[in-house]
Motif scaffolding. Structure first.
Motif, mmCIF file in Angstrom:
data_model
loop_
_atom_site.group_PDB
_atom_site.id
_atom_site.type_symbol
_atom_site.label_atom_id
_atom_site.label_comp_id
_atom_site.label_asym_id
_atom_site.label_seq_id
_atom_site.Cartn_x
_atom_site.Cartn_y
_atom_site.Cartn_z
ATOM 1 N N SER A 334 0.813 -1.214 0.000
ATOM 2 C CA SER A 334 0.000 0.000 0.000
ATOM 3 C C SER A 334 0.848 1.265 0.000
ATOM 4 O O SER A 334 1.986 1.275 0.481
ATOM 5 N N GLU A 550 -5.959 -8.628 -2.138
ATOM 6 C CA GLU A 550 -5.602 -7.225 -2.325
ATOM 7 C C GLU A 550 -5.975 -6.775 -3.723
ATOM 8 O O GLU A 550 -6.075 -7.583 -4.648
ATOM 9 N N ARG A 590 -4.125 -1.224 -2.512
ATOM 10 C CA ARG A 590 -2.750 -0.893 -2.876
ATOM 11 C C ARG A 590 -2.586 0.616 -3.069
ATOM 12 O O ARG A 590 -1.607 1.198 -2.627
#
Length: 769
Positions: A334, A550, A590
């Protein structure tokens, strides 16, 4: 905790023979040099040696990969590459000849996670390692040993126990509606994984603070009737697989020794989710050995309703005093903006898990700030999300890189409708496994037949390369260049076939000259490992189902009081689990993160809802609450006394504060942030802190704060305590040089702090045990 623990930080590698220090190039592992946790090349080359397996790992990941003996505990924050670290650990051990593949058992909690682990191990050249769920590993052992331990064949395993619960309720003359049936089934599952028998259910539920869906005595009665029915029908359920395996290993020492002779090394992923029953099984597998590596994050404990508890993770060093502990805090997933929000959520947390939280440090370039949006009602919120998603897809963001996450499955329908109305493809998380879908099995069979007899297939006459051959074959199974209109089963089937088409394109790009037969081999291997390709569609999922996944873009919807935290979360422990659930949702993103809530449920309704309390101080316009006193764990490695090969740390001269300019003592970067200047290092550089000293300083600070009636940070801030525990000053002169220790505090607290640094009790000057 007993047993000495020495802190070892990867700051300066061993000196070269010529006497010059061998500085590890940060470019090889930091700020873009390390591949993110799930961003590996689709078809990477198998490393050609054991040392090559370690290439690209950061210092802490490398510490995990090379810690192959004794107990190892990896505390891994979200996005820090834990799966990468443990699969490289197994692969390095296998490739170096230290671990025999057949002697390693890696266990996790979902088939998807186990499949991903097998896929990665295959790519690293570690063939033959067993990577399974707890239940899969136990069932395999139970089927093998049942004839020897009990005799006959293993009773039939029922996939769904809800019909049995309904029959038990009928036998007890208790009426349950559909919702109550699910709730009672969940209570029975909780009882079994916590090893609670029917007679003890009432007391156990009261002790754990569970709010039973019906009278506890009734549930105990239903539970007992359910167990009687299973015996009458000679069937077992999912939880019985673990219970029976535990019973066999406890009662038959010869069988237990046979299992232990097979498996010498164990790796447990998501260890914060282990139930008491799974922990008992793990202990029986281990016996009196300590070749165990566990990985987890207490801040991602979100399944306590199933019996999961982070206590096994947090107490690991109590049970294994000589354990090596590695903390992974470098977040490769991230952006700093997303990580800042995630850290902010946990900064207000309470409880034992919060005491051991890890503060993430983003390794990615800066990105956009999280977006907070308020809507008048839920349909408007869903339409707003769908509109923004359509814009993102039009701008080039793949639909598969976008997710909409919600607290309950009942919220899904509104977003399904909104996306369908906007013409946006989507998929529901939690559906049938990719390679188990009928259309996928049929497609692979068609590709296999074409690979064998393609020379006689007119469909392939005008298909000169692999991708065009796959498109030609799958066109006969329902694939078309354009997706079908609408949603439903037809659209889902098309999405599955489209995923195979995309996989063929990637495979052909990675393997020049690959044939249809080569692709079929790859698909068979992926099916065996459940290593599925990505389906092209926006993901709709509950926050629980999103764990371990994710996306580039995440929409967290319905972040309002009553939904987050959920209405029935009453106790402090339940509220904190809701906070952790939101933290898991935030850390799925992300780059782009959208959080939204609606003031009313339906158009025209009373606008009496308000944003979640968890966003207070984090969203624009809200006032920040008081920060939580305590430390966020820094990355680093603690070598336990068990590890005989732990390198000695040479004594260093006391650190002196550099005023102009202040530079990081690890990497040499100029420091400008006040907190970093106090530490004399970058926040994300490894710490060489004496953690035992730090804990003693924290306890002492807490006592001083209680005596004076002031907040703990007024005695010393966390960063000042960390700086003291890193410098370990010998006298007042060295202590005074540490930023945050002025003359007033030196006169008031100096003698106590120096006594603690010397290992003495500041109260009486005696040596501490």
């Amino acid at each position: 905790m007993t047993g000495p623990v020495t802190l070892v930080a990867f700051v300066r590698p061993q000196a070269l023979p010529c006497g010059q220090p061998a500085h590890l190039s940060r470019a090889t592992w930091q700020h873009g040099g390390v591949t993110a946790a799930t961003h590996s090349t689709l078809f990477p080359r198998v490393p050609d040696s054991a040392d090559a397996v370690l290439e690209g790992l950061d210092p802490e990941q490398r510490a995990v990969a090379t810690a192959l003996h004794g107990p190892v505990c990896v505390l891994a924050g979200a996005g820090t590459g834990k799966t990468r670290a443990i699969t490289h650990r197994i692969a390095y051990g296998v490739r170096a000849g230290i671990l025999q593949p057949s002697s390693v058992l890696a266990v996790t909690f979902t088939n998807r996670a186990a499949g991903e682990m097998r896929g990665r191990l295959r790519q690293l050249g570690a063939v033959g390692v067993q990577a399974r769920t707890f239940h899969s590993a136990a069932l395999r052992q139970l089927q093998y040993f049942w004839p020897k331990a009990v005799g006959g064949s293993l009773p039939r395993l029922v996939d769904r126990k809800i019909q049995l619960v309904a029959d038990a309720a009928a036998a007890c003359r208790i009426r349950l509606d559909r919702g109550e049936l699910r709730d009672v089934t969940a209570e029975i599952e909780w009882s079994k994984v916590t090893q609670t028998v029917p007679a003890d259910y009432t007391a156990a539920a009261a002790k754990s603070g569970r709010e039973a869906p019906r009278d506890p005595a009734e549930i105990a009665q239903l539970y007992a009737a359910y167990e009687d029915l299973k015996r009458e029908r000679s069937v077992i359920d999912f939880e019985d697989v673990l219970l029976l395996t535990v019973a066999v290993l406890q009662d038959r020492h010869d069988i237990a020794e046979q299992v232990r002779a097979q498996y010498q090394h164990f790796v447990v992923d998501e260890y914060q989710d282990v139930s008491p029953l799974q922990q008992r099984l793990l202990e029986l597998w281990l016996g009196d050995r300590e070749n165990l590596c566990v990985v987890g994050d207490a801040s991602q404990t979100i399944y306590s309703f199933t019996g999961a508890t982070p206590d096994h993770l947090l107490d690991f060093r109590v049970r294994h005093p000589g354990a090596t502990v590695v903390k992974l805090v470098r977040d490769y997933r991230s952006t700093p903006q997303v990580v800042r929000l995630a850290n902010g959520l946990l900064a207000q947390a309470k409880g034992r898990a919060a005491d051991h939280r890890l503060e993430l440090v983003s390794q990615r370039p800066a990105g956009p700030e999280p977006v907070f949006t308020e809507y008048t009602d839920e349909p408007a919120e869903a339409e707003g999300a769908a509109r923004r998603i359509r814009e993102l897809i039009a701008s080039g963001v793949p639909a598969s890189e976008i997710a909409v996450l919600f607290r309950t499955n009942s919220q899904s329908e509104t977003y399904e409708q909104a996306l369908a109305d906007a013409g946006v493809p989507y998929q529901l998380r939690g559906a049938e496994r990719f390679f188990d879908r009928p259309e996928v099995r049929n497609a692979i069979n068609a590709l296999r037949a074409a690979a064998r007899f393609g020379g006689n297939d007119s469909l392939l006459d005008d298909a000169p390369d692999l991708p065009s051959q796959v498109r030609a074959v799958l066109s006969g199974k329902g694939w078309t260049p354009q997706p079908p209109a609408g949603s439903g089963a037809v659209r889902e089937s098309w999405e599955s076939l489209a995923a195979l088409v995309h996989l063929a394109q990637d495979f052909a790009a990675a393997r020049a000259g690959a044939t249809l037969a080569d692709l079929v081999v790859e698909l068979d291997e992926r099916a065996g490992a459940q290593h599925a390709p990505t389906v092209q569609g926006v993901t709709l999922a509950s926050l629980h189902a999103a764990k371990g996944l994710e996306w580039d873009v995440v929409f967290l919807v319905g972040v309002a009081e009553g939904m987050m935290p959920i209405t029935y979360a009453k106790t402090d422990e339940q509220i904190e689990e809701e906070r952790r659930l939101l933290y898991v949702g935030v850390t799925r993103a992300r780059e782009h993160l959208h959080l939204s809530w609606a003031l009313s449920r339906s158009p025209g309704g009373r606008p009496n809802r308000r944003p979640s309390r968890f966003l207070t101080g984090l969203r624009p316009g809200s006032q920040a609450g008081a920060g939580r006193a305590g430390v966020a764990g820094a990355g680093g490695v603690e070598r336990g006394s068990w590890t005989a090969a732990a390198p000695a740390v040479p004594e260093q001269a006391p650190r002196r504060r550099q005023r102009t300019p202040a530079r990081c003592r690890v990497c040499g970067r100029t420091l400008t942030d006040g907190g970093e200047m106090k530490l004399m290092r970058c926040e994300d550089c490894p710490s060489d802190m004496d953690e035992g000293l730090y804990e003693r300083l924290r306890d002492w600070r807490g006592e001083q704060a209680r005596r004076s009636g002031q907040p703990a940070f007024c005695v010393f801030t966390d960063k000042t305590l960390i700086a003291i525990a890193e410098a370990v000053p010998d006298d007042e002169h060295e202590l005074a040089r540490i930023p945050g220790v002025g003359m007033r505090k030196l006169r008031r607290y100096g003698s106590d702090v120096l006594a603690l640094c010397a290992g003495r009790d500041p109260a009486d000057g005696q040596d501490q045990d």
